[in-house]
Motif scaffolding. Structure first.
Motif, PDB file in Angstrom:
ATOM      1  N   GLU A   1       1.115  -9.178   1.840  1.00 23.82           N
ATOM      2  CA  GLU A   1       0.730 -10.240   0.959  1.00 23.82           C
ATOM      3  C   GLU A   1       1.806 -10.457  -0.122  1.00 23.82           C
ATOM      4  OE1 GLU A   1      -2.711  -7.346  -0.478  1.00 23.82           O
ATOM      5  OE2 GLU A   1      -2.774  -9.213  -1.559  1.00 23.82           O
TER       6      GLU A   1
ATOM      7  N   HIS B   1      -7.798 -12.805   1.081  1.00 22.74           N
ATOM      8  CA  HIS B   1      -9.029 -12.538   0.320  1.00 22.74           C
ATOM      9  C   HIS B   1      -9.488 -13.722  -0.533  1.00 22.74           C
ATOM     10  CE1 HIS B   1      -5.889 -11.654  -2.545  1.00 22.74           C
ATOM     11  NE2 HIS B   1      -5.698 -10.408  -2.194  1.00 22.74           N
TER      12      HIS B   1
ATOM     13  N   HIS C   1      -1.327 -13.706  -1.760  1.00 23.56           N
ATOM     14  CA  HIS C   1      -2.322 -13.300  -2.763  1.00 23.56           C
ATOM     15  C   HIS C   1      -2.275 -14.390  -3.830  1.00 23.56           C
ATOM     16  CE1 HIS C   1      -4.449 -10.238  -5.432  1.00 23.56           C
ATOM     17  NE2 HIS C   1      -4.253 -11.300  -6.201  1.00 23.56           N
TER      18      HIS C   1
ATOM     19  N   PHE D   1       2.491 -11.605  -3.610  1.00 21.46           N
ATOM     20  CA  PHE D   1       1.593 -11.615  -4.780  1.00 21.46           C
ATOM     21  C   PHE D   1       2.018 -12.699  -5.769  1.00 21.46           C
ATOM     22  CE2 PHE D   1      -0.891  -7.773  -4.060  1.00 21.46           C
ATOM     23  CZ  PHE D   1      -0.113  -7.036  -3.176  1.00 21.46           C
TER      24      PHE D   1
HETATM   25 ZN   LIG Z   1      -4.258  -9.081  -2.798  1.00 18.82          ZN
END
Ligand SMILES: [Zn+2]
Ligand SMILES: NC(=O)N[C@@H](CC(=O)O)C(=O)O
Ligand SMILES: [Zn+2]
Length: 441
Positions: A139, A232, A173, A141
């Motif tokens: 991911e 997520h 993310h 970020f």
């Molecule tokens: Zn994350």
């Protein structure tokens, strides 16, 4: 191996013959041949092994939280046969050497198939990194989380360009720290050993911060012509933004089953990034999964020790384990009539395989890898940390019901089996491989 009389996710009852790790035949009325192992699956369901595209197995550098051995055992015991490890390890997976170090650890210890993602940071070395068999980039970020790997927009845009050039997907993310509300943390209990409510954490890392970051990430990906997958996703608004593009998103079990209403009881064990959202958003997220509007369920399996989590809210690390309880929780939702079995199979196996180009995985068809899970949908069990295999030793789902695998099969070999009488777990002598092992991309 011959598995007989299993019900598939679409309701067909079939026999499945496996030869040399591959599904050879899916048919009715297959008879065993000499010396073939037969598994009588009558009354049970046979599903594709889960493909969890978002785990943190913490090695190198964080083996007190998890290792490739404990994490992959936890995956196999939860019906997951392929995992994708994220780059916020120590060292971070931002160059060829760090990739090689992690790849060696995984090759030595993982009992499930794995992909290793590359990371982006000010120190990253795209040239040596892209010379490795990366699963994806990310991911990436856009805000700091565990490992403080947050990057600025311009670096994100240059990473998208390199990924697009190499035809490598990018997992993002997406949180915009400029839209956090730091005042929300004033007075947050920071007493060590106090399991303070996670509520201030949800008030701090606002839903608006996710929605704005997703919007920006989608625009940047579109400009760069890069394939982007939003990690997520915790708000229905962000899911809807992704639905309008050819990007994809994932949701986690904790954002499907927990909300801010659980923040008090969970305390710092309910601190994760992005944080728990309102009950209204949680139920809207679950509805979108039920309606097939969510591509993938991935766990963001992010173990920390119980001692680390028992610090005050500001000091406890973010993240919860989930790789072993994901398929079981979703199958329990099938058992209780809240989700269709095909929706779960698609979100946990078929769609992750499609999105990330794992042509031989995610489906029970001749010619695919024999990565399979046998479950009895009439036999839920209570989730207890003591019976799980993650090194972190706790689960936010303690006391919940889940439908756990009876047998997990990896490329035709039994990698995990639960004793039908004692419930004792045993792991096969199986080594998972790098699913991008066909050399540098
Ligand atoms: Zn994350
Ligand atoms: N999700 C979390 O709260 N933590 C993850 C990192 C991440 O996915 O942001 C971790 O690695 O601990
Ligand atoms: Zn993560």
């Amino acid at each position: 191996m011959l598995i007989t009389g299993a019900e598939l996710a679409d309701g067909r009852v079939r026999d499945v013959r496996i030869r040399d790790g591959t599904i050879e035949t899916v048919a009715s009325g297959l008879d065993p041949v000499a010396k073939e192992r037969v598994i009588d699956a009558r009354g049970r369901h046979l599903l594709p092994g889960g493909i969890d595209v978002h785990v943190h197995f913490r090695e190198p550098g964080g083996s007190h939280k998890e290792t490739w051995e404990s994490g992959s055992q936890s995956a196999a015991a939860g019906g997951v046969t392929t995992v994708v490890d994220q780059p916020n390890t120590a060292p971070p997976t931002v160059d060829g050497d760090a990739f090689d170090e992690k790849a060696e650890l995984a090759a030595d210890a993982s009992i499930v198939e794995y992909g290793i993602n590359g990371g982006v940071s000010p120190e990253w070395d795209p040239e040596s990194l892209f010379a490795r068999p990366l699963f994806a980039l990310g991911e990436v970020f856009l805000a700091d989380s565990t490992g403080e790997m947050g990057i600025e927009l311009d670096r994100f845009e240059s990473a998208l360009a390199v990924a697009a050039e190499h035809d490598v997907p990018v997992t993002v993310h997406a949180e915009d720290a400029t839209r956090f509300d730091p005042d929300a943390l004033d007075g947050a209990s920071n007493g060590a050993g106090v399991t303070a409510s996670a509520e201030p954490w949800s008030a701090y890392r606002t839903a608006e911060a996710e929605i704005a970051a997703v919007e920006r990430a989608l625009e940047a990906a579109d400009r760069a012509g890069a394939q982007v997958h939003i990690a997520h996703t915790s708000t229905p608004e962000a899911v809807d933004l992704v639905a309008d593009t050819d990007a994809t998103c994932e949701v986690t079990p904790h954002h499907l089953f927990f909300s801010r209403e659980n923040a008090e009881r969970l305390g710092t064990f309910g601190r994760m990034n992005p944080p728990l959202r309102s009950e209204e958003r949680r139920s809207a997220l679950f509805e979108r999964l039920r309606d097939g509007a969510i591509d993938i369920v991935a766990t963001d399996h992010a173990p920390h020790t119980a001692a680390e989590k028992r610090q005050g809210l500001l000091d406890a690390p973010s993240g919860v384990p989930g790789v072993e309880t994901c398929y079981p929780l979703l199958l329990e939702s099938v058992r209780t009539g809240n989700l269709a079995l095909e929706t779960v199979r698609n979100a946990v196996a078929t769609t992750p395989a499609e999105v990330f180009g794992l042509e031989r995985k995610g489906r029970i068809e001749p010619g695919t890898d024999a990565d399979l899970v046998l479950v009895d949908l009439t036999d839920p069990r209570e989730i207890e940390a003591a019976a799980l295999h993650s090194a972190c030793g706790w689960t936010p789902f303690e006391g919940w019901q889940g439908v756990f695998p009876e047998v997990t099969i990896l490329r035709g070999s039994v990698v995990y089996e639960r004793d039908p009488v004692t419930g004792a777990a045993s792991f096969g002598d199986v080594a998972g491989g790098n699913v991008r092992a066909n050399g540098p991309r």
